[in-house]
Design a protein around this motif. Structure first.
Motif, PDB file in Angstrom:
ATOM      1  N   ILE A 253       0.838  -1.201   0.000  1.00 56.65           N
ATOM      2  CA  ILE A 253       0.000   0.000   0.000  1.00 56.65           C
ATOM      3  C   ILE A 253       0.879   1.260   0.000  1.00 56.65           C
ATOM      4  O   ILE A 253       0.665   2.178  -0.791  1.00 56.65           O
ATOM      5  CB  ILE A 253      -0.965   0.006   1.213  1.00 56.65           C
ATOM      6  N   ALA A 254       1.934   1.251   0.838  1.00 54.95           N
ATOM      7  CA  ALA A 254       2.814   2.428   0.914  1.00 54.95           C
ATOM      8  C   ALA A 254       3.473   2.698  -0.440  1.00 54.95           C
ATOM      9  O   ALA A 254       3.498   3.843  -0.914  1.00 54.95           O
ATOM     10  CB  ALA A 254       3.876   2.220   1.988  1.00 54.95           C
ATOM     11  N   SER A 255       3.986   1.627  -1.095  1.00 48.65           N
ATOM     12  CA  SER A 255       4.647   1.846  -2.394  1.00 48.65           C
ATOM     13  C   SER A 255       3.623   2.227  -3.459  1.00 48.65           C
ATOM     14  O   SER A 255       3.922   3.032  -4.346  1.00 48.65           O
ATOM     15  CB  SER A 255       5.437   0.600  -2.813  1.00 48.65           C
ATOM     16  N   GLY A 256       2.405   1.682  -3.367  1.00 43.70           N
ATOM     17  CA  GLY A 256       1.339   2.037  -4.313  1.00 43.70           C
ATOM     18  C   GLY A 256       0.966   3.506  -4.180  1.00 43.70           C
ATOM     19  O   GLY A 256       0.863   4.230  -5.175  1.00 43.70           O
ATOM     20  N   VAL A 257       0.811   3.957  -2.929  1.00 43.87           N
ATOM     21  CA  VAL A 257       0.487   5.369  -2.690  1.00 43.87           C
ATOM     22  C   VAL A 257       1.656   6.242  -3.151  1.00 43.87           C
ATOM     23  O   VAL A 257       1.464   7.290  -3.778  1.00 43.87           O
ATOM     24  CB  VAL A 257       0.152   5.611  -1.198  1.00 43.87           C
ATOM     25  N   GLY A 258       2.885   5.769  -2.896  1.00 40.35           N
ATOM     26  CA  GLY A 258       4.080   6.487  -3.356  1.00 40.35           C
ATOM     27  C   GLY A 258       4.047   6.662  -4.867  1.00 40.35           C
ATOM     28  O   GLY A 258       4.346   7.751  -5.382  1.00 40.35           O
ATOM     29  N   LEU A 259       3.660   5.618  -5.589  1.00 39.87           N
ATOM     30  CA  LEU A 259       3.569   5.695  -7.053  1.00 39.87           C
ATOM     31  C   LEU A 259       2.494   6.694  -7.473  1.00 39.87           C
ATOM     32  O   LEU A 259       2.676   7.450  -8.425  1.00 39.87           O
ATOM     33  CB  LEU A 259       3.258   4.313  -7.637  1.00 39.87           C
ATOM     34  N   LEU A 260       1.386   6.689  -6.719  1.00 43.07           N
ATOM     35  CA  LEU A 260       0.296   7.618  -7.061  1.00 43.07           C
ATOM     36  C   LEU A 260       0.770   9.083  -6.945  1.00 43.07           C
ATOM     37  O   LEU A 260       0.356   9.939  -7.710  1.00 43.07           O
ATOM     38  CB  LEU A 260      -0.908   7.393  -6.139  1.00 43.07           C
ATOM     39  N   PHE A 261       1.674   9.331  -5.981  1.00 43.23           N
ATOM     40  CA  PHE A 261       2.207  10.685  -5.805  1.00 43.23           C
ATOM     41  C   PHE A 261       3.062  11.124  -6.989  1.00 43.23           C
ATOM     42  O   PHE A 261       3.284  12.305  -7.209  1.00 43.23           O
ATOM     43  CB  PHE A 261       3.026  10.780  -4.510  1.00 43.23           C
ATOM     44  N   MET A 262       3.571  10.123  -7.742  1.00 39.02           N
ATOM     45  CA  MET A 262       4.419  10.450  -8.894  1.00 39.02           C
ATOM     46  C   MET A 262       3.591  10.742 -10.154  1.00 39.02           C
ATOM     47  O   MET A 262       4.124  11.136 -11.183  1.00 39.02           O
ATOM     48  CB  MET A 262       5.368   9.283  -9.189  1.00 39.02           C
ATOM     49  N   VAL A 263       2.277  10.510 -10.040  1.00 37.33           N
ATOM     50  CA  VAL A 263       1.422  10.671 -11.219  1.00 37.33           C
ATOM     51  C   VAL A 263       0.941  12.108 -11.314  1.00 37.33           C
ATOM     52  O   VAL A 263       0.488  12.684 -10.316  1.00 37.33           O
ATOM     53  CB  VAL A 263       0.213   9.712 -11.128  1.00 37.33           C
ATOM     54  N   TYR A 264       1.034  12.674 -12.525  1.00 36.84           N
ATOM     55  CA  TYR A 264       0.652  14.068 -12.720  1.00 36.84           C
ATOM     56  C   TYR A 264      -0.860  14.245 -12.587  1.00 36.84           C
ATOM     57  O   TYR A 264      -1.346  15.115 -11.887  1.00 36.84           O
ATOM     58  CB  TYR A 264       1.144  14.539 -14.090  1.00 36.84           C
ATOM     59  N   LYS A 265      -1.590  13.370 -13.281  1.00 38.06           N
ATOM     60  CA  LYS A 265      -3.051  13.494 -13.215  1.00 38.06           C
ATOM     61  C   LYS A 265      -3.646  12.106 -12.964  1.00 38.06           C
ATOM     62  O   LYS A 265      -3.551  11.222 -13.810  1.00 38.06           O
ATOM     63  CB  LYS A 265      -3.572  14.064 -14.542  1.00 38.06           C
ATOM     64  N   ILE A 266      -4.215  11.934 -11.790  1.00 35.01           N
ATOM     65  CA  ILE A 266      -4.788  10.633 -11.438  1.00 35.01           C
ATOM     66  C   ILE A 266      -6.163  10.498 -12.095  1.00 35.01           C
ATOM     67  O   ILE A 266      -7.081  11.239 -11.775  1.00 35.01           O
ATOM     68  CB  ILE A 266      -4.894  10.488  -9.900  1.00 35.01           C
ATOM     69  N   ASP A 267      -6.261   9.589 -13.067  1.00 34.85           N
ATOM     70  CA  ASP A 267      -7.547   9.387 -13.740  1.00 34.85           C
ATOM     71  C   ASP A 267      -8.251   8.142 -13.196  1.00 34.85           C
ATOM     72  O   ASP A 267      -7.779   7.509 -12.253  1.00 34.85           O
ATOM     73  CB  ASP A 267      -7.352   9.313 -15.268  1.00 34.85           C
TER      74      ASP A 267
ATOM     75  N   PHE B 214       0.314  -3.655 -15.975  1.00 37.08           N
ATOM     76  CA  PHE B 214       1.324  -3.873 -17.011  1.00 37.08           C
ATOM     77  C   PHE B 214       0.930  -3.316 -18.379  1.00 37.08           C
ATOM     78  O   PHE B 214       1.784  -2.936 -19.160  1.00 37.08           O
ATOM     79  CB  PHE B 214       1.631  -5.372 -17.152  1.00 37.08           C
ATOM     80  N   ASP B 215      -0.374  -3.302 -18.666  1.00 37.30           N
ATOM     81  CA  ASP B 215      -0.797  -2.943 -20.020  1.00 37.30           C
ATOM     82  C   ASP B 215      -1.364  -1.538 -20.114  1.00 37.30           C
ATOM     83  O   ASP B 215      -0.959  -0.748 -20.959  1.00 37.30           O
ATOM     84  CB  ASP B 215      -1.843  -3.970 -20.482  1.00 37.30           C
ATOM     85  N   LYS B 216      -2.293  -1.221 -19.239  1.00 40.25           N
ATOM     86  CA  LYS B 216      -3.056   0.014 -19.369  1.00 40.25           C
ATOM     87  C   LYS B 216      -2.284   1.237 -18.870  1.00 40.25           C
ATOM     88  O   LYS B 216      -2.271   2.275 -19.507  1.00 40.25           O
ATOM     89  CB  LYS B 216      -4.368  -0.142 -18.580  1.00 40.25           C
ATOM     90  N   LEU B 217      -1.634   1.100 -17.714  1.00 37.69           N
ATOM     91  CA  LEU B 217      -0.982   2.264 -17.106  1.00 37.69           C
ATOM     92  C   LEU B 217       0.495   2.340 -17.525  1.00 37.69           C
ATOM     93  O   LEU B 217       1.127   1.311 -17.770  1.00 37.69           O
ATOM     94  CB  LEU B 217      -1.144   2.202 -15.584  1.00 37.69           C
ATOM     95  N   PRO B 218       1.023   3.553 -17.608  1.00 38.52           N
ATOM     96  CA  PRO B 218       2.325   3.762 -18.254  1.00 38.52           C
ATOM     97  C   PRO B 218       3.577   3.278 -17.510  1.00 38.52           C
ATOM     98  O   PRO B 218       4.479   2.730 -18.144  1.00 38.52           O
ATOM     99  CB  PRO B 218       2.379   5.276 -18.442  1.00 38.52           C
ATOM    100  N   MET B 219       3.656   3.498 -16.195  1.00 40.42           N
ATOM    101  CA  MET B 219       4.905   3.148 -15.502  1.00 40.42           C
ATOM    102  C   MET B 219       5.088   1.642 -15.496  1.00 40.42           C
ATOM    103  O   MET B 219       4.131   0.907 -15.280  1.00 40.42           O
ATOM    104  CB  MET B 219       4.857   3.617 -14.048  1.00 40.42           C
ATOM    105  N   SER B 220       6.336   1.176 -15.725  1.00 42.78           N
ATOM    106  CA  SER B 220       6.526  -0.274 -15.718  1.00 42.78           C
ATOM    107  C   SER B 220       7.985  -0.647 -15.495  1.00 42.78           C
ATOM    108  O   SER B 220       8.882   0.046 -15.948  1.00 42.78           O
ATOM    109  CB  SER B 220       6.053  -0.870 -17.038  1.00 42.78           C
ATOM    110  N   ILE B 221       8.174  -1.783 -14.823  1.00 44.02           N
ATOM    111  CA  ILE B 221       9.528  -2.311 -14.690  1.00 44.02           C
ATOM    112  C   ILE B 221       9.975  -2.898 -16.029  1.00 44.02           C
ATOM    113  O   ILE B 221      11.139  -3.174 -16.232  1.00 44.02           O
ATOM    114  CB  ILE B 221       9.624  -3.427 -13.607  1.00 44.02           C
ATOM    115  N   LEU B 222       9.018  -3.099 -16.934  1.00 41.76           N
ATOM    116  CA  LEU B 222       9.352  -3.692 -18.230  1.00 41.76           C
ATOM    117  C   LEU B 222       9.897  -2.650 -19.203  1.00 41.76           C
ATOM    118  O   LEU B 222      10.496  -2.981 -20.203  1.00 41.76           O
ATOM    119  CB  LEU B 222       8.111  -4.375 -18.843  1.00 41.76           C
ATOM    120  N   ASN B 223       9.656  -1.348 -18.883  1.00 39.82           N
ATOM    121  CA  ASN B 223      10.193  -0.290 -19.745  1.00 39.82           C
ATOM    122  C   ASN B 223      11.691  -0.134 -19.521  1.00 39.82           C
ATOM    123  O   ASN B 223      12.147  -0.231 -18.386  1.00 39.82           O
ATOM    124  CB  ASN B 223       9.506   1.049 -19.433  1.00 39.82           C
ATOM    125  N   PRO B 224      12.444   0.143 -20.574  1.00 39.39           N
ATOM    126  CA  PRO B 224      13.884   0.310 -20.395  1.00 39.39           C
ATOM    127  C   PRO B 224      14.203   1.605 -19.646  1.00 39.39           C
ATOM    128  O   PRO B 224      13.435   2.518 -19.618  1.00 39.39           O
ATOM    129  CB  PRO B 224      14.423   0.373 -21.820  1.00 39.39           C
TER     130      PRO B 224
END
Ligand code: HEM
Length: 119
Positions: free
Chosen positions: A46-60, A109-119
């Motif tokens: 939950i903490a890391s998920g919320v942390g990721l949400l803080f990095m998002v410019y516009k939460i849709d 993995f598919d819909k949202l942009p941030m990913s560990i799979l991105n270089p």
């Protein structure tokens, strides 16, 4: 942050199945220990998920759905383990478990942009 998030839920998923197998072999004490460790992991997810949400410019709506599905999975982890510990039926929760995982993997993995799979 994203690596921490993925590590936390991957570890939780593994430990969830470890807990199930410990219960199956009657190791109640080991089961309880893993259940405790899992609860700490839920907080980290939950903490890391919320942390990721803080990095998002516009939460849709997709981000909200992603967060809700993540919380739903955590609820199911906890629900399935506590019901199994009390020898109660879990089939309804297993169906939800599969649906929620398909949804979270698609969104993450598919819909949202941030990913560990991105270089
Ligand atoms: C067991 C629960 C959870 C699972 C299985 C899960 C799964 C995932 C997955 C697969 C990704 C994509 C990783 C990637 O593309 O490399 C992701 C990213 C993300 N998760 Fe979770 N998650 C969970 C809980 C949560 C919670 C509770 C929140 C929010 C409170 C959250 C917020 C996010 C955010 C904001 C992203 C980044 C999305 C993006 O921009 O791509 N997650 N998660």
């Amino acid at each position: 942050m994203i690596h921490g998030h993925v590590t936390a839920w991957a570890l939780a998923l593994i430990l969830f199945f470890v807990a199930l197998s410990l219960h199956k072999s009657g190791k109640t004490k080991g089961f309880k220990v893993i259940q405790m460790i899992l609860r700490v992991l839920y907080l980290l997810i939950i903490a890391s998920g919320v942390g990721l949400l803080f990095m998002v410019y516009k939460i849709d709506i997709w981000y909200i759905l992603k967060a809700v599905t993540g919380l739903w999975i955590i609820g199911l982890f906890e629900m399935i383990l506590s019901r199994i510990a009390n020898n109660r039926r879990t089939s309804v929760f297993w169906i939800q478990f599969i649906v929620a995982w398909l949804l979270v993997l698609y969104l993450g993995f598919d819909k949202l942009p941030m990913s560990i799979l991105n270089p």
